[in-house]
Structure formats: C-alpha cells, structure tokens
Enzyme design. Structure first.
Site, PDB file in Angstrom:
ATOM      1  N   HIS A 130      -9.164  -4.273  -1.580  1.00 57.87           N
ATOM      2  CA  HIS A 130      -8.181  -3.500  -0.820  1.00 57.87           C
ATOM      3  C   HIS A 130      -8.690  -2.077  -0.573  1.00 57.87           C
ATOM      4  CE1 HIS A 130      -3.945  -2.462   0.343  1.00 57.87           C
ATOM      5  NE2 HIS A 130      -4.379  -1.242   0.004  1.00 57.87           N
ATOM      6  N   GLU A 131      -9.230  -1.447  -1.616  1.00 57.22           N
ATOM      7  CA  GLU A 131      -9.693  -0.064  -1.479  1.00 57.22           C
ATOM      8  C   GLU A 131     -10.959   0.038  -0.624  1.00 57.22           C
ATOM      9  OE1 GLU A 131      -7.386   1.789  -2.131  1.00 57.22           O
ATOM     10  OE2 GLU A 131      -6.305   0.489  -3.507  1.00 57.22           O
ATOM     11  N   HIS A 178      -9.971   0.123   2.871  1.00 59.15           N
ATOM     12  CA  HIS A 178      -9.600   1.483   3.270  1.00 59.15           C
ATOM     13  C   HIS A 178     -10.843   2.263   3.702  1.00 59.15           C
ATOM     14  CE1 HIS A 178      -5.354   2.364   2.693  1.00 59.15           C
ATOM     15  NE2 HIS A 178      -5.350   1.646   1.571  1.00 59.15           N
ATOM     16  N   CYS A 197       0.857  -1.181   0.000  1.00 57.62           N
ATOM     17  CA  CYS A 197       0.000   0.000   0.000  1.00 57.62           C
ATOM     18  C   CYS A 197       0.899   1.239   0.000  1.00 57.62           C
ATOM     19  CB  CYS A 197      -0.897  -0.009   1.237  1.00 57.62           C
ATOM     20  SG  CYS A 197      -2.031   1.383   1.340  1.00 57.62           S
TER      21      CYS A 197
END
Length: 136
Positions: A126-127, A130, A85
């Site tokens: 993954h996003e 976040h 990241c």
C-alpha cells in the site's frame, strides 16, 4: 514533528522523487505522524504529509520501520482485499500479494533486500503504491 495529513488527490497521484540522506527529517516526521495516528493507521508514505519523496514507514509486527526508496522486486500469491487510507475516505478493493521481496535503503543509505509476508507485506505494498502515485 506530527504533520498535517495531505488529502489532495492531485498531489498524491504524483510519483515520488528519490529520497536521500537529506530527507531523514521527513522520515522522523513520518514516524511521529504514524505514532499520532496509531489507533487507525499502520503505515504512511511521505506524500501523505505533503513531501514528494520515496519514503515509507510502517508497523512491522509491533516495531516501526522505515524504508527509503523502497522497490518491490518480487511478488507471489495474488489475492483480493479491501483497504482504507488516512488520506482518503472509505474502503476500496485492491489486489495484493502474500509474499514480496523489497529492496530499500536505510537512513545511512545502505541497501537492504528482504522478503515480507502476510499483513506486513500488504502494508508495504500500500505504501509503495503511494510512492508510485497509485491511490488506493
């Protein structure tokens, strides 16, 4: 506008607030920042540029896409992988799904639902992590 990357893990661990049409400039900045880091980055969430809103941008097989308020509504095919990241140093192990179904809004706030697989699905997961304050 290319924005500075957020590296404060306390900020990154916050759950994002819902995005609205007023947040379109943030999506534009995210796209600019992703383009500026294209040599080592395939996706970004708004908190990575210091904005606590549920917006992600990502490379979808060569086309940059954006999602407002993305939500993964279905997952299938769990596997173990390693990810890096821009906001953190190094690689970390994580679990992902080969196939996901995502519901999101576009910049006109129209709702969409679509299945994603493989690498694109991994980037989106993954996003979305976040957006949920999960740091990988």
């Amino acid at each position: 506008m290319v924005r500075e990357l957020m590296k404060d893990t306390v900020f990154l661990a916050q759950k994002a607030q819902p995005a609205t049409a007023d947040d379109i400039p943030t999506a534009d900045d995210l796209l600019d920042t992703l383009r500026a880091h294209a040599d080592g980055c395939v996706g970004m969430a708004a908190n990575m540029i210091g904005v606590n809103k549920a917006i992600i941008v990502f490379d979808d097989e060569g086309t940059l896409r954006e999602m407002f308020n993305p939500e993964i509504v279905y997952r299938k095919g769990l596997y173990l992988t390693e990810e890096g990241c821009l906001s953190l140093q190094g690689q970390r192990k994580t679990k992902r799904h080969k196939t996901i179904k995502v519901q999101w809004q576009d910049r006109e706030m129209h709702t969409h639902i679509k299945n994603f697989t493989g690498w694109t699905a991994q980037i989106i997961q993954h996003e979305v992590d976040h957006c949920n304050g999960i740091i990988i």
